[in-house]
Scaffold this motif. Structure first.
Motif, PDB file in Angstrom:
ATOM      1  N   TYR A 141       0.853  -1.181   0.000  1.00 23.63           N
ATOM      2  CA  TYR A 141       0.000   0.000   0.000  1.00 23.63           C
ATOM      3  C   TYR A 141       0.890   1.232   0.000  1.00 23.63           C
ATOM      4  O   TYR A 141       1.907   1.286   0.684  1.00 23.63           O
ATOM      5  N   CYS A 142       0.536   2.187  -0.809  1.00 21.53           N
ATOM      6  CA  CYS A 142       1.271   3.461  -0.911  1.00 21.53           C
ATOM      7  C   CYS A 142       2.767   3.242  -1.143  1.00 21.53           C
ATOM      8  O   CYS A 142       3.606   3.959  -0.599  1.00 21.53           O
ATOM      9  N   GLY A 143       3.129   2.229  -1.898  1.00 21.54           N
ATOM     10  CA  GLY A 143       4.534   1.962  -2.181  1.00 21.54           C
ATOM     11  C   GLY A 143       5.267   1.222  -1.085  1.00 21.54           C
ATOM     12  O   GLY A 143       6.443   0.913  -1.221  1.00 21.54           O
ATOM     13  N   ASN A 144       4.613   0.945   0.042  1.00 20.79           N
ATOM     14  CA  ASN A 144       5.220   0.183   1.134  1.00 20.79           C
ATOM     15  C   ASN A 144       4.731  -1.259   1.066  1.00 20.79           C
ATOM     16  O   ASN A 144       3.574  -1.511   0.763  1.00 20.79           O
TER      17      ASN A 144
END
Length: 138
Positions: free
Chosen positions: A45-48
């Motif tokens: 999520y969100c690049g994490n």
């Protein structure tokens, strides 16, 4: 041995992590590396990205995580003439147990562990014998 490699872009490394489910987890056992394969689920999520897996509540892996939760995961992905190797450094956390064990009607036999990488590096090795090939560049 072929030492020619290219660095993977972060988005390609995350895609490879999401498309696989097996890696090697390495923890420290009194100054000695302890490696074990794990089967994981990934959540991005969100690049994490986070990996979750289960282990025995009273096992060695749980004990090592409680003593020192710094760890490293390595994933190897072979595809056609290339080999992708992704290394993730981070920490493991044992999540609070919400289930009960169906075999003993007590606390669960397993705990869920969440691995959060703080650094991800990836390399793509070309497995072709010809020189000047760029099989890793898709």
């Amino acid at each position: 041995m072929n030492t020619n490699f290219t660095k993977l872009k972060m988005q390609d490394a995350i895609k490879t992590i999401q498309n696989n489910d097996l890696c090697t987890l390495t923890l420290c056992d009194n100054g000695t590396p302890f490696c074990t394969p794990i089967i994981y689920d990934s959540d991005c999520y969100c690049g994490n990205i986070k990996l979750t897996f289960e282990t025995c509540v009273d096992g060695k892996l749980s004990e090592l995580i409680e003593n020192d939760n710094n760890c490293c995961c390595q994933l190897t992905n072979r595809c056609n003439n290339k080999i992708e190797v992704i290394t993730m450094e981070g920490t493991c956390e044992i999540l609070p147990n919400e289930n009960t064990c169906p075999c003993l009607h007590e606390e669960s036999c397993y705990v869920t562990v969440e691995f959060t990488p703080c650094q991800i590096t990836g390399r793509c090795y070309c497995n072709q014998r010809r020189r000047n090939t760029s099989c890793c560049n898709n």
